[in-house]
Write a protein that holds these residues in place. Sequence first.
Motif, mmCIF file in Angstrom:
data_model
loop_
_atom_site.group_PDB
_atom_site.id
_atom_site.type_symbol
_atom_site.label_atom_id
_atom_site.label_comp_id
_atom_site.label_asym_id
_atom_site.label_seq_id
_atom_site.Cartn_x
_atom_site.Cartn_y
_atom_site.Cartn_z
ATOM 1 N N LYS A 29 -53.121 85.272 54.948
ATOM 2 C CA LYS A 29 -51.742 84.921 54.619
ATOM 3 C C LYS A 29 -50.824 84.908 55.823
ATOM 4 N N SER A 30 -51.333 85.334 56.989
ATOM 5 C CA SER A 30 -50.501 85.360 58.186
ATOM 6 C C SER A 30 -50.587 84.021 58.905
ATOM 7 N N GLY A 31 -49.562 83.708 59.691
ATOM 8 C CA GLY A 31 -49.601 82.504 60.520
ATOM 9 C C GLY A 31 -49.479 81.203 59.773
ATOM 10 N N GLY A 32 -48.535 81.086 58.841
ATOM 11 C CA GLY A 32 -48.318 79.819 58.140
ATOM 12 C C GLY A 32 -48.846 79.823 56.727
ATOM 13 N N ASP A 33 -49.295 78.648 56.264
ATOM 14 C CA ASP A 33 -49.780 78.525 54.893
ATOM 15 C C ASP A 33 -51.053 79.346 54.695
ATOM 16 N N PRO A 34 -51.172 80.037 53.548
ATOM 17 C CA PRO A 34 -52.380 80.821 53.280
ATOM 18 C C PRO A 34 -53.626 79.933 53.270
ATOM 19 N N LYS A 35 -54.717 80.458 53.786
ATOM 20 C CA LYS A 35 -55.984 79.740 53.792
ATOM 21 C C LYS A 35 -57.060 80.625 53.185
ATOM 22 N N GLN B 228 -51.059 68.462 68.418
ATOM 23 C CA GLN B 228 -49.732 69.062 68.506
ATOM 24 C C GLN B 228 -49.804 70.373 69.271
ATOM 25 N N THR B 229 -48.787 70.622 70.078
ATOM 26 C CA THR B 229 -48.766 71.836 70.897
ATOM 27 C C THR B 229 -48.472 73.064 70.046
ATOM 28 N N HIS B 230 -49.235 74.142 70.309
ATOM 29 C CA HIS B 230 -49.035 75.423 69.644
ATOM 30 C C HIS B 230 -48.390 76.395 70.631
ATOM 31 N N TYR B 231 -47.555 77.303 70.083
ATOM 32 C CA TYR B 231 -46.880 78.297 70.913
ATOM 33 C C TYR B 231 -47.098 79.687 70.316
ATOM 34 N N PRO B 232 -47.247 80.716 71.156
ATOM 35 C CA PRO B 232 -47.371 82.082 70.628
ATOM 36 C C PRO B 232 -46.006 82.610 70.213
ATOM 37 N N VAL B 233 -45.944 83.267 69.075
ATOM 38 C CA VAL B 233 -44.668 83.807 68.599
ATOM 39 C C VAL B 233 -44.648 85.328 68.664
ATOM 40 N N VAL B 234 -45.642 85.900 69.318
ATOM 41 C CA VAL B 234 -45.700 87.350 69.467
ATOM 42 C C VAL B 234 -44.708 87.796 70.544
ATOM 43 N N GLU C 45 -61.371 78.059 68.855
ATOM 44 C CA GLU C 45 -61.087 76.711 68.359
ATOM 45 C C GLU C 45 -60.522 76.812 66.954
ATOM 46 N N LYS C 46 -59.494 76.041 66.699
ATOM 47 C CA LYS C 46 -58.853 76.077 65.384
ATOM 48 C C LYS C 46 -58.165 74.756 65.099
ATOM 49 N N ASP C 47 -58.400 74.228 63.902
ATOM 50 C CA ASP C 47 -57.704 73.016 63.430
ATOM 51 C C ASP C 47 -57.738 71.882 64.451
ATOM 52 N N GLY C 48 -58.904 71.672 65.052
ATOM 53 C CA GLY C 48 -59.059 70.553 65.970
ATOM 54 C C GLY C 48 -58.524 70.775 67.361
ATOM 55 N N VAL C 49 -58.228 72.038 67.718
ATOM 56 C CA VAL C 49 -57.687 72.343 69.043
ATOM 57 C C VAL C 49 -58.512 73.446 69.699
ATOM 58 N N GLU C 50 -58.800 73.267 71.005
ATOM 59 C CA GLU C 50 -59.438 74.308 71.797
ATOM 60 C C GLU C 50 -58.359 75.093 72.532
ATOM 61 N N SER D 205 -51.141 84.632 66.855
ATOM 62 C CA SER D 205 -49.743 84.239 66.630
ATOM 63 C C SER D 205 -49.479 82.774 66.981
ATOM 64 N N MET D 206 -50.496 82.054 67.478
ATOM 65 C CA MET D 206 -50.283 80.664 67.902
ATOM 66 C C MET D 206 -49.874 79.792 66.705
ATOM 67 N N THR D 207 -48.752 79.097 66.862
ATOM 68 C CA THR D 207 -48.182 78.320 65.755
ATOM 69 C C THR D 207 -47.635 76.988 66.288
ATOM 70 N N ILE D 208 -47.815 75.938 65.495
ATOM 71 C CA ILE D 208 -47.226 74.653 65.848
ATOM 72 C C ILE D 208 -45.716 74.742 65.777
ATOM 73 N N GLY D 209 -45.019 74.253 66.797
ATOM 74 C CA GLY D 209 -43.561 74.300 66.783
ATOM 75 C C GLY D 209 -43.016 74.184 68.174
ATOM 76 N N SER D 210 -41.948 74.915 68.447
ATOM 77 C CA SER D 210 -41.336 74.886 69.773
ATOM 78 C C SER D 210 -40.832 76.262 70.111
ATOM 79 N N MET D 211 -40.755 76.557 71.414
ATOM 80 C CA MET D 211 -40.217 77.838 71.841
ATOM 81 C C MET D 211 -38.704 77.836 71.710
ATOM 82 N N LYS D 212 -38.178 78.919 71.141
ATOM 83 C CA LYS D 212 -36.715 79.010 70.978
ATOM 84 C C LYS D 212 -36.070 79.557 72.244
#
Length: 368
Positions: free
Chosen positions: A52-58, A260-266, A337-342, A361-368
């Motif tokens: 349940k962590s890191g976006g939509d539950p899988k 799509q670029t992923h960013y750590p949110v930790v 590797e996750k969701d088509g990204v190394e 914590s890697m998530t698709i989005g942008s750094m704030k």
Amino acid sequence: MGNRIVKWLVLLCTILLLSACGTDSQEKVLKKVNGKWAETNGYELNATMEIKSGGDPKKYDVTVWHTKPDFYRVEVVESGKDVSQMIVRNADGVFVVTPTLNKMYKFQSDWPKKNSQAYLIGALAEDLAQDKNLVMKEEDKAYIFEAATRNSYKNSMPHQVITVDKKTMLPTSVVIMNDVKEEQIRITFKNIKLGVQHAAKEYAVEQFTEKDETKGEKAAPPEKDNKEEKDKGDKESNNNANGKEGKQAVSAEAENTKFQTHYPVVSLGNTKMVDEKVMQEGGMERVILTFDGDKPFTVMQQPVTKETAMLPVSSPGDPVDLGFTIGAITDTSISWEKDGVEFFVASSKLSREEMVEVATSMTIGSMK
């Protein structure tokens, strides 16, 4: 008066005796658990895992084989998708196999001794035995244990609740929680068979290579038209100097249309992103994120590639269970590797646990 006192004393002793008989001590329950889970010669189990962590539950389906002393085979399949991964320990070492990508990594590792994993019941027994602050609650049909985690993400998810069926003395579920006790991962055991042993040949990874080769022969068309052969020749010529990167570029174009670029949110102290570079190499896009501060690190990511044949590739370090995938970790790096990204994270300042925190914590989005 004397008879009445005697009757009350007898009644009180009876109540205390019945109460003592009806409630097992924590020590007694732990002894039963350890004897049944950890000392079995082998087992098979099926479970479901919801993250349940890191976006939509899988959700994932998990199948585990274990034969004493050190043979393991764990297969994790994402529900509703043709995406699976397997980790195998046999006499030759530890292997991580990703059939959909034709990839196989070999480790010289003592996995799973270093990292507890909640779907390995022997590891769960050790979690309970080693936690000096373990708390047990008793319900009508179950024992509920609140214990500390010992897995690779113990810093970000330090708590777990293990439910044990009173009748079978087997686990029915494990809930892993973050530092504020919010549920992050839930494992539900559907079926556990103790005493099941598999022959060594059933843990051999050569069987996956053979299946891959057979599949490739059947899938290959008998003839190719001249244009296809010419295109292939042109691509091979263009990438002759760096054949592997050329193969990656072709694979990336064919299989990864939305990178799509992923960013750590930790949050890791006084550490911030100071640079982001997008590079084109061999026809493939690669993103490099640089973080500086108290705990500097670098993140590299690019579209995942599919190998033409499944051959074991030696990998340094140890396999690491990230929940959503199995990666590779050393004292200075972690890759997965996750969701088509190394992904690849490198740092001389982060601990292994902190690198796992970055990875999860890697998530698709942008750094704030």
